[in-house]
Scaffold this motif. Structure first.
Motif, mmCIF file in Angstrom:
data_model
loop_
_atom_site.group_PDB
_atom_site.id
_atom_site.type_symbol
_atom_site.label_atom_id
_atom_site.label_comp_id
_atom_site.label_asym_id
_atom_site.label_seq_id
_atom_site.Cartn_x
_atom_site.Cartn_y
_atom_site.Cartn_z
ATOM 1 N N CYS A 1 3.687 -1.125 4.478
ATOM 2 C CA CYS A 1 2.326 -1.575 4.763
ATOM 3 C C CYS A 1 1.854 -2.341 3.542
ATOM 4 N N ILE B 1 0.860 -1.182 0.000
ATOM 5 C CA ILE B 1 0.000 0.000 0.000
ATOM 6 C C ILE B 1 0.897 1.233 0.000
ATOM 7 N N GLU C 1 -5.230 5.619 4.332
ATOM 8 C CA GLU C 1 -3.862 5.154 4.099
ATOM 9 C C GLU C 1 -2.851 6.297 4.166
ATOM 10 N N TRP D 1 -3.528 -4.538 5.339
ATOM 11 C CA TRP D 1 -4.443 -3.394 5.350
ATOM 12 C C TRP D 1 -5.895 -3.857 5.260
#
Length: 112
Positions: A19, A6, A39, A24
């Protein structure tokens, strides 16, 4: 199968934090639906935190806090984004374990 990121960023000490998409969606958003779409705020919390703490229960984890005014479903309007990052002993790369909104900084965790 390759891990889809991410984001990846550097914390204030220069450590790389990643991440991945699975963490997530499967954990963070599933357990904390209020984090959906945040995010960029989670990444900013790691890059420019209000406070970094050492988790008293898991010495390999760092807790990053940043003030936020997004506290849906709570009686307060100001709180923190808390991001938990695990750093292995052998690697200098951290991985986001979870992220969520909380009203205060947890007591007992030592400032870094």
């Amino acid at each position: 199968m390759a891990t889809v990121e991410i984001f990846s960023c550097l914390d204030p000490s220069g450590k790389l934090v990643k991440c991945d998409a699975r963490e997530w969606s499967d954990h963070i958003v599933n357990q904390h639906p209020e984090m959906a779409g945040l995010e960029a705020e989670v990444q900013k919390t790691i890059e420019d935190p209000y406070s970094i703490r050492i988790d008293t229960n898991h010495k390999d984890r760092r807790l990053y806090y940043r003030l936020t005014n997004r506290m849906p479903g709570r009686d307060i309007s100001l709180g923190y984004i808390r991001v938990v990052v695990r750093f292995s002993r052998w690697r200098r790369v951290g991985h986001v374990v979870t992220a969520f909104l909380c009203p205060t900084i947890r007591e007992g965790d030592k400032p870094l």
